[in-house]
Design an enzyme around this catalytic site. Structure first.
Site, mmCIF file in Angstrom:
data_model
loop_
_atom_site.group_PDB
_atom_site.id
_atom_site.type_symbol
_atom_site.label_atom_id
_atom_site.label_comp_id
_atom_site.label_asym_id
_atom_site.label_seq_id
_atom_site.Cartn_x
_atom_site.Cartn_y
_atom_site.Cartn_z
ATOM 1 C CD GLU A 207 -51.925 5.532 3.373
ATOM 2 O OE1 GLU A 207 -50.833 5.375 2.799
ATOM 3 O OE2 GLU A 207 -52.448 4.676 4.089
ATOM 4 C CE LYS B 3 -59.331 -1.543 8.128
ATOM 5 N NZ LYS B 3 -59.564 -0.093 7.954
#
Lengths: 433, 433
Positions: free
Chosen positions: A192, A207
């Site tokens: 990004e 995660k």
């Protein structure tokens, strides 16, 4: 199969949301066979109703007001693919409290509020599934909760961020410096515009918290996880590591020994034979070691529209099946293991250190003395030619030592005048097989 | 959790059976948490009650009469780990017809009679789980039926026989000839005294039928699957393949295009970048390509006492959970896709051919003419020095061609006098990425 289709409210129509729409549309027949009932997307929450979309949807389905989904009694199931903490948190909470099942791809939210939301879901008899939140298309959460349900998981190691794995693969294969590899990743849409969460390891940490909580049946908090990103990794580090038979990866490590856990994210060196070592590019993989099963690994695309949508819709199928069986919310196992972190004396690994030394007599003896004093023995030593005069460079790999021991060594090295600079140090995994 | 434990009848106390006993005993507390009820092994069927065992069991549990388990109304669940077709088939049938749930590790049986037994189980409201029958500790059946349930599977490729993968790994790494590598595998207990089922590819074929039937929702028969073993594989083939960037593996290939399927087992060449290419030794891995998810791979131990027992006991946990929820037998999805095999004109692959040629003028022109005539173009050509006078050796890799085209080429090569011998030919997979 003559039943009405399940009415779904979709919150978010970005990349993953568009994939969900596409998958539900294209696989209609298969989904009907597998879930036993049709799936119909009734409303879609978007920020801007007039924005052009890559996927064709009936404009009448679009709404910019969450309550049109949350207060609609006819909607049984909410799919949340907006991302971020708010308004996702409030929406999911409200959906569950209103008796709606929820499927989400939101790792930020599940890492921070997963235990709380799961407990609400359990109380309300609702399903809350989040397979897509970790490693995109890889059904790793199911593997942990079902496939390996008879085993005691001792370690979970993951390459769970495709952006950084792509950058490190480019640095390794082509010798591209970090900044250029990051720019390439941004050009290709793998990173990004603000790459902080990926590059600093935060995304991977979220995660890992989700994986560790499921695998170890406990409740760890994100802020307790030490995280180090890849900004300081150099192509020299990667090259020297390669000479010693290692590959450098951003690795999430979660281990449990005798009920005590460690979870961390850092660039680390993997022995070339480790199953994770050959996971390249934007791919993800999660390595799971179980006491009985031994080594397993689950590999696949970690992100992307369709892979992530596959995970979301597979969860959706499970919710629909559970509705047919009347067992929603029954699969949630509350964390039953007390949270006990390892101390630095209980965390063991090999370590790679790269040092710039004064090129003087007696330096090597002093250096090795420091390691000996901390009872850390050396497995590999590589002397590296240096162009600058008066300095020598040396690369060391220790045998297994505790973090406590390593800290003692680093403190002593810092005090030693002949050690001009600690160029880099990395944890080393997987060389003992 | 105050309920009575589930009463289990174990049929078989060989390697896997002993592992099941050990796992149920050692993980008692965890299993209770995850299944919601205790698990108690009440009776164990053995051939010889007086035989010494590697695992400690109460001699009072042992029986040599299957009916003591099958006719015991108190036993809810039968775990079949005897292997082979009979008496396993009769026992499982009888158990299901008597309303007992069944967990089996029996690939031979499930490949031959799986569809029939699953249909009996469905009719009787019984669970019949068989995760352990394919790829030992890897929860691949769950991945196909649940994790990827929203997707359409287009390809399943598997290294599903650890014995042959060990042999081929030894041949590749050390240049050990086939016969010696097989003998080593036998010494290490990786291969049986009669290695036929492994070496001829039959064991792999059974597993591929199970995988293809689950992945493609159809009903293929074992005898329809073309199988080629690894007896004729030479270290030269492996070396030449390596020079061209390929690794030789025994691969089960199941693909589906436009509703038509192919399933085969053969030694094949994998591009070095294929995720399966780095799966070495006795490890297994199953590569699954889904239309939406793309490439995934599931890796782990394919056999062994504890890995296989993990799969068996995870199935057992699911049965117990389903009993608590009252949903046994409800997860079975009958095959709903018509069986339609591809014709040889619809099966496409690249091919590797190694030829011994007369060393004469014009031979290469004649040879390449044969390929051109069949509209098969060549991707790679490697001329190999040969010590024997008057002969030349050549290694070719074609571009993608149909099996029909390949057969035409092979027929023409056979008729050409200058082609002294077709040394070997292999299918090539995974070089298109």
């Amino acid at each position: 199969m003559g039943q009405e289709p399940i009415r779904v409210g979709l919150m978010g129509l970005g990349t993953v949301g568009s994939g969900v729409v596409r998958l539900v549309k294209n696989h209609q027949e298969d989904l009907l066979q597998r879930a036993g009932r049709g799936i119909s997307i009734e409303k879609i929450l978007v920020r801007d109703k007039r924005k052009e979309r890559s996927v064709q949807v009936d404009p009448a389905l679009l709404t910019d007001r969450p309550e049109e989904i949350l207060h609609d009694e006819g909607i049984d199931l909410v799919v949340e693919v907006m991302g971020g903490i708010e308004p996702a948190y409030t929406c999911i909470r409200e959906a569950l409290e209103g008796g709606k099942h929820v499927v989400t791809a939101n790792k930020d939210l599940m890492a921070l509020h997963g235990t709380e939301l799961l407990s609400i879901a359990g109380d309300k008899g609702c399903d809350l599934f989040y397979e897509a939140s970790v490693a995109g298309g890889i059904p790793i959460l199911r593997a942990l909760t079902e496939g390996l349900s008879s085993d005691r998981i001792s370690a979970i190691m993951g390459i769970v961020n495709g952006t950084t794995n792509y950058i490190l693969t480019e640095m390794t294969r082509k010798g591209t410096p970090f900044a250029d590899a990051l720019a390439n990743a941004q050009d290709l849409g793998y990173a990004e515009a603000d790459p902080t969460a990926d590059v600093e390891g935060l995304d991977a940490a979220r995660k890992m918290v989700i994986l560790a909580n499921l695998g170890f049946h406990t409740h760890l908090s994100l802020e307790e996880v030490p995280v180090r990103g890849i900004r300081d990794v150099t192509t020299e580090d990667i090259r020297f590591a390669g000479q010693l038979g290692y590959v450098l990866k951003l690795i999430g490590i979660a281990k449990r020994d005798a009920g005590r856990v460690e979870v961390s994210v850092q660039p680390a060196l993997l022995s070339g034979e480790h199953p994770l070592a050959s996971v390249d590019g934007v791919f993800n993989a999660v390595y799971v070691h179980g006491e009985a099963v031994g080594e397993t690994m689950f590999y696949g695309p970690g992100a992307g529209e369709m892979p992530t949508a596959t995970a979301v819709v597979s969860d959706l199928v499970t919710v629909v099946k559970n509705m047919g069986l009347g067992i929603n919310g029954r699969g949630i196992v509350a964390p039953y293991c007390e949270k006990r972190w390892k101390s630095p004396r209980e965390i063991f690994a090999k370590h790679f250190l790269r040092l710039r030394l004064a090129d003087e007599a007696g330096v090597m003896a002093a250096l090795t003395g420091i390691f000996a004093e901390a009872a850390v023995s050396l497995e590999k030593v590589l002397q590296v030619p240096v162009s600058q005069g008066g300095e020598a460079e040396i690369v060391l790999v220790t045998h297994t030592a505790s973090e406590h021991q390593l800290e003692a060594v680093l403190r002593r090295l810092d005090e030693m005048p002949a050690v001009r600079r600690l160029m880099s140090h990395y944890r080393v995994e997987g060389g003992d097989r």
